[in-house]
Scaffold this active site. Structure first.
Site, PDB file in Angstrom:
ATOM      1  N   GLU A 161      43.517  31.833  37.254  1.00 19.10           N
ATOM      2  CA  GLU A 161      42.351  31.043  37.665  1.00 19.10           C
ATOM      3  C   GLU A 161      42.294  29.668  37.004  1.00 19.10           C
ATOM      4  OE1 GLU A 161      38.993  33.597  36.981  1.00 19.10           O
ATOM      5  OE2 GLU A 161      39.792  35.191  38.245  1.00 19.10           O
ATOM      6  N   GLU A 266      43.797  41.732  43.525  1.00 19.25           N
ATOM      7  CA  GLU A 266      42.501  42.239  43.067  1.00 19.25           C
ATOM      8  C   GLU A 266      41.606  42.564  44.255  1.00 19.25           C
ATOM      9  OE1 GLU A 266      40.747  39.804  40.002  1.00 19.25           O
ATOM     10  OE2 GLU A 266      42.701  39.257  39.158  1.00 19.25           O
TER      11      GLU A 266
END
Length: 381
Positions: A161, A266
């Site tokens: 991220e 995810e």
């Protein structure tokens, strides 16, 4: 066309093993077997599951999946809580769990803006480290963690991220102190520690065009510099109406153009009414917060103890998974792994601040209509 799937209710008294036999009986296969010619099917597991304490979740993990990711035990604050202290107890158990069940083992995550202790970025006087000192600290950490599991953990989320929603680099302490090349340095150090490991860049909301363009530009720059990034992780924290199948298809097509394997890292589908418009998976915007922010209040009108959502929501969830898996199977030449972020609904991070039902198994470990729906996508031509 999506066909409505009936939810098969199983008696609670049947027990975990019996539930699972019943589940595999009507589905006639498991997730890992259904997609054995397409991609690996993985799941994120928590500390109780790693330790064998989850009598409901562990049989599902061992029966249904052939890959695992750790929710927290390999994050910096868990494995390296103090400057002179590493704690590998739970990480060792995680790797042993995967090895004993002959699974593809993922390491999550080495460099992230969250769940990284403040001391990492500060000197003895509480001031920011110099660039050189933080690079040394990063290298020591990566070499210690990756080196310990060299040849045992096959894939690492090296940087997690690093992008903001608009596709620019997130203004993290890593960026502020080291500069833009902190990402390249992290991959370099991970490759030094294990030259054979798959090294992944992992991020969310890449289905949104600005962020996807930023990710593609970042990976192209890294590759041009000879940085050893070998896969890209598409988190796929989905909503009931986002991303569309067309958005998902376009995203994987664009990422495949980078010449890297694409991994769905995810996967879950947020079913809470109050959070459908929030398309960010930033934990600070989703009520979890880790050590950074408090949990939000539960969504209004939601029953905190409900085991399953309404039949209508379950049908919407099943259709969502059909749409997504249809795209994954279409791109099985480039998609090598699909990982669910949690085993049962009760395990999901999406319950922080609200009640959610985002996965294929309910809070009792029973397969939901979405489970059958996903299996059926594997049987489609």
């Amino acid at each position: 066309m999506f066909m409505q799937i009936q939810h098969r209710r199983l008696p609670a008294a049947i027990g975990v093993a019996g539930v699972f036999l019943a589940a595999t009986g009507f589905a006639q296969t498991t997730l890992k077997d259904a997609f054995k010619n397409d991609f690996l099917v993985g799941v994120a597991i928590n500390q109780k599951q790693i330790s064998g304490e989850d009598r409901r979740g562990d049989p599902i993990i061992k029966t249904q999946f052939n890959s695992i990711s750790p929710e927290n035990v390999l994050k910096w604050d868990s494995v390296h809580p103090q400057p002179d202290q590493y704690n590998f107890t739970n990480a060792d158990k995680y790797v042993a769990f995967g090895e004993s069940n002959h699974m593809y083992i993922v390491g999550h995550t080495l460099i992230w803006h969250s769940q990284t202790p403040r001391w990492v970025f500060r000197d003895a006087n509480g001031k920011d480290l110099t660039r050189e000192a933080l690079l040394e600290r990063m290298r020591d950490h990566i070499h210690a963690v990756v080196g310990r599991y060299q040849g045992r953990i096959q894939c690492w989320d090296v940087v997690n991220e690093a992008l903001a929603e608009d596709g620019t680099l997130r203004k993290s302490a890593w960026l502020r102190i080291i500069g833009e090349d902190y990402i390249a340095k992290a991959f370099q150090y991970a490759h030094e520690a294990d030259p054979n490991a798959v090294l992944r860049y992992n991020d969310y909301s890449l289905e949104d065009e600005p962020k996807r363009k930023g990710a593609i530009a970042l990976i192209k720059k890294l590759k041009a510099e000879g940085v050893p990034v070998t896969a890209i992780g598409l988190q796929d924290h989905a909503k009931l109406d986002w991303p569309t199948a067309e958005q998902e298809d376009a995203t994987i097509t664009d990422l495949a153009g980078l010449g890297l394997k694409v991994m769905i890292t995810e996967l879950d589908v947020d079913t809470a009414r109050a959070t459908q418009q929030n398309r960010s998976a930033d934990i600070n915007l989703n009520g979890q917060g880790g050590s950074n922010s408090p949990a939000a209040a539960p969504s209004a009108g939601m029953n905190q103890n409900t085991n399953r959502s309404s039949d209508s929501v379950e049908q919407l969830l099943a259709k969502r998974y059909v749409d997504l898996f249809g795209v994954f199977v279409k791109h099985r030449d480039v998609v090598s792994l699909v990982t669910f972020w949690g085993v049962t609904d009760g395990d999901s991070w999406l319950n922080w601040g609200r009640v959610n039902h985002p996965l294929l198994f309910d809070r009792d470990g029973r397969p939901k209509p979405a489970f059958d729906a996903v299996i059926q996508t594997a049987k489609s031509p």
